[in-house]
Design an enzyme around this catalytic site. Structure first.
Site, mmCIF file in Angstrom:
data_model
loop_
_atom_site.group_PDB
_atom_site.id
_atom_site.type_symbol
_atom_site.label_atom_id
_atom_site.label_comp_id
_atom_site.label_asym_id
_atom_site.label_seq_id
_atom_site.Cartn_x
_atom_site.Cartn_y
_atom_site.Cartn_z
ATOM 1 N N ASN A 55 0.878 -1.176 0.000
ATOM 2 C CA ASN A 55 0.000 0.000 0.000
ATOM 3 C C ASN A 55 0.912 1.222 0.000
ATOM 4 O O ASN A 55 1.377 1.667 1.049
ATOM 5 C CB ASN A 55 -0.915 -0.016 1.224
ATOM 6 C CG ASN A 55 -1.872 1.164 1.260
ATOM 7 O OD1 ASN A 55 -1.870 2.012 0.368
ATOM 8 N ND2 ASN A 55 -2.690 1.228 2.297
ATOM 9 N N LYS A 67 3.276 0.901 3.185
ATOM 10 C CA LYS A 67 2.931 -0.183 4.106
ATOM 11 C C LYS A 67 3.030 -1.505 3.351
ATOM 12 O O LYS A 67 2.742 -1.560 2.155
ATOM 13 C CB LYS A 67 1.500 -0.003 4.636
ATOM 14 C CG LYS A 67 1.337 1.144 5.603
ATOM 15 C CD LYS A 67 -0.129 1.352 5.968
ATOM 16 C CE LYS A 67 -0.692 0.194 6.753
ATOM 17 N NZ LYS A 67 -2.097 0.449 7.173
ATOM 18 N N ASP A 101 -9.965 0.280 -4.435
ATOM 19 C CA ASP A 101 -10.932 0.702 -3.421
ATOM 20 C C ASP A 101 -12.335 0.855 -3.996
ATOM 21 O O ASP A 101 -13.323 0.759 -3.272
ATOM 22 C CB ASP A 101 -10.507 2.053 -2.826
ATOM 23 C CG ASP A 101 -9.700 1.899 -1.550
ATOM 24 O OD1 ASP A 101 -9.010 0.870 -1.416
ATOM 25 O OD2 ASP A 101 -9.756 2.794 -0.689
ATOM 26 N N GLY A 141 -13.151 4.606 10.996
ATOM 27 C CA GLY A 141 -11.786 4.807 11.456
ATOM 28 C C GLY A 141 -11.502 6.291 11.422
ATOM 29 O O GLY A 141 -12.391 7.096 11.688
ATOM 30 N N GLY A 184 -10.809 7.668 8.637
ATOM 31 C CA GLY A 184 -11.698 7.842 7.491
ATOM 32 C C GLY A 184 -12.907 6.957 7.718
ATOM 33 O O GLY A 184 -12.779 5.848 8.244
ATOM 34 N N MET A 241 -10.571 9.489 18.471
ATOM 35 C CA MET A 241 -11.784 9.297 19.264
ATOM 36 C C MET A 241 -11.478 8.964 20.718
ATOM 37 O O MET A 241 -12.253 9.308 21.619
ATOM 38 C CB MET A 241 -12.645 8.199 18.626
ATOM 39 C CG MET A 241 -14.046 8.097 19.205
ATOM 40 S SD MET A 241 -15.032 9.628 19.092
ATOM 41 C CE MET A 241 -15.528 9.575 17.373
ATOM 42 N N GLY A 252 -11.088 0.758 12.991
ATOM 43 C CA GLY A 252 -10.593 1.130 14.317
ATOM 44 C C GLY A 252 -11.660 1.515 15.323
ATOM 45 O O GLY A 252 -11.722 0.975 16.434
ATOM 46 N N GLU A 304 -14.667 -1.356 15.461
ATOM 47 C CA GLU A 304 -14.327 -2.600 16.147
ATOM 48 C C GLU A 304 -14.078 -2.420 17.641
ATOM 49 O O GLU A 304 -14.325 -3.340 18.428
ATOM 50 C CB GLU A 304 -13.074 -3.217 15.516
ATOM 51 C CG GLU A 304 -13.260 -3.682 14.084
ATOM 52 C CD GLU A 304 -11.945 -4.074 13.432
ATOM 53 O OE1 GLU A 304 -11.029 -4.517 14.160
ATOM 54 O OE2 GLU A 304 -11.819 -3.921 12.205
ATOM 55 N N GLU A 330 -8.038 -5.840 5.383
ATOM 56 C CA GLU A 330 -7.910 -5.419 3.987
ATOM 57 C C GLU A 330 -6.723 -6.080 3.298
ATOM 58 O O GLU A 330 -6.794 -6.417 2.111
ATOM 59 C CB GLU A 330 -7.799 -3.898 3.916
ATOM 60 C CG GLU A 330 -9.076 -3.185 4.340
ATOM 61 C CD GLU A 330 -8.923 -1.680 4.430
ATOM 62 O OE1 GLU A 330 -9.085 -1.023 3.396
ATOM 63 O OE2 GLU A 330 -8.637 -1.173 5.531
#
Length: 402
Positions: free
Chosen positions: A7, A14, A152, A214, A216, A287, A334, A337, A388
């Site tokens: 990625n 990544k 995507d 997440g 996003g 968050m 994120g 979950e 993913e």
């Protein structure tokens, strides 16, 4: 059989090396600050296991080629490597942001596919060039190893025209392909398949609302296993309130601000993408920090949380109407979950839709798919961890095996 998942970002990369027989991650890492004076490579061997080992390197990485050369060295190192040489890699799966209408499913990378990625750079100016760079690096460093692009936008290509078209002059779509494309499709597709398995239903019989929350955030309405609507649009800016993105706003705000504040197009874009959302309202985009601030009585943090939750609830209602029947509301990524507070607030007072949460089940942490709905809930409320990278690896194998 090993698949390397890449990625590539504009200044980062990544990666994961996945053994497809066990679906285990042999190694994973992130290269940051590519092209800067000092770069950083954080490499994990056997991540998230008892034998995890971490290697951190800080040195210049002038470009993506040099960064990936170092990654290859680590992967094949005689002492610390997880494979003996590059020949043990069966395929390379690339996350690509935008494939437009031309690419409706994962494809083996060739000149045509690279041309499509280039054609959509104007709509994905940050991601598509970086994704293309990752592909070209892989071709240089892994000659003979096939690359597969996983986009995507793929999962959302089943949306009907009434959902993907904007009510603008139709010529703009015909000439410039201005339409809703949707994003996070790899995640939405993965959790859709996992949800069908969990519910014990054939994929083509499940109607669900998937919530990828997440930094996003996006949601998708899935009917009979296929996406029929989604919250993100021609870019990832549309839809839900996010960490730093505004989501849905009146488009007239943009020219108004440009005129009154003297903003350039680039400054207006930065304002909406990087200075808005949770960060714009309360100054924080994590968050966890927002929850801590709410506990201390921070009114702006509470407002940001309320706005975030409210947008999600509205879209659940809209997508319920679009689907007609809903088997499950699915939380992933994120926040989705791990954040029981957000899940509880989203599901509060949703009895009209047959959605009710079990407060105790909601607080249980687990890495497995689980139903946190109350026994009297007519709709399942699921938490399904996304993966993913594994979805990209599986897509790569499927493409090459035909």
């Amino acid at each position: 059989m090993n698949v390397l998942v890449i990625n590539a970002g504009s200044s980062s990369c990544k990666y994961q090396l996945i053994n497809m027989e066990s679906e285990g991650v042999l190694c994973a890492g992130l290269v940051e600050r590519i092209g800067e004076a000092t770069g950083k490579l954080a490499h994990k061997i056997a991540p998230d296991t008892d034998s995890e080992e971490k290697i951190v390197l800080e040195q210049p990485f002038p470009n993506h080629v040099e960064a990936m050369k170092k990654v290859v060295e680590l992967i094949t190192d005689p002492e610390k490597g997880v494979i003996k040489d590059k020949s043990e890699i069966y395929a390379i799966g690339h996350r690509v942001l935008l494939g437009g209408e031309e690419i409706k499913e994962s494809v083996k990378i060739d000149e045509w596919a690279k041309g499509v990625i280039r054609d959509y750079i104007p709509l994905g100016p940050l991601h598509n060039p970086a994704n293309l760079a990752g592909i070209e690096v892989a071709e240089e460093l892994f000659p003979g190893v096939p690359s597969v692009g996983v986009f995507d936008t793929e999962f959302h290509q089943t949306m009907p025209a009434k959902a993907y078209l904007y009510p603008l002059p139709l010529e703009l779509y015909e000439e410039m392909k201005i339409r809703r494309y949707g994003f996070h499709g790899t995640s939405h597709r993965y959790v859709t398949k996992k949800t069908a398995e969990f519910l014990g239903k054939p994929l083509d019989e499940v109607n669900i609302i998937t919530c990828h929350l997440g930094n996003g955030c996006s949601m998708a309405a899935v009917k009979n296993g296929k996406c029929v609507d989604t919250t993100m649009g021609i870019t990832p800016l549309e839809g839900l309130m996010m960490g730093t993105r505004c989501g849905d706003i009146d488009p007239a705000i943009v020219p108004f601000l440009m005129e009154k504040k003297g903003l350039t197009t680039a400054e207006a874009d930065t304002l909406m993408n990087k200075q808005s959302g949770l960060k714009g309202v309360c100054g924080m985009n994590d968050m966890r920090d927002i929850h801590a601030a709410v506990e201390k009585g921070d009114e702006k943090a509470k407002l940001a949380l309320d706005m975030f939750v409210y947008r999600i609830k509205k879209y659940i209602g809209a997508f319920y109407a679009a689907l007609g029947r809903v088997d499950a509301v699915v939380f992933t990524a994120g926040i989705g979950e791990n954040d029981d507070i957000v899940r509880a607030e989203v599901c509060e007072n949703m009895d009209v839709f047959g959605i009710a949460l079990d407060a105790e089940k909601n607080k249980i942490r687990s890495g497995e798919p689980r139903n946190i709905a109350a026994e009297n809930s007519k709709v399942a409320v699921l938490v399904v961890p996304t993966n993913e990278e594994l979805e990209i690896a599986q897509a790569a194998v499927n493409v090459l095996k035909g």
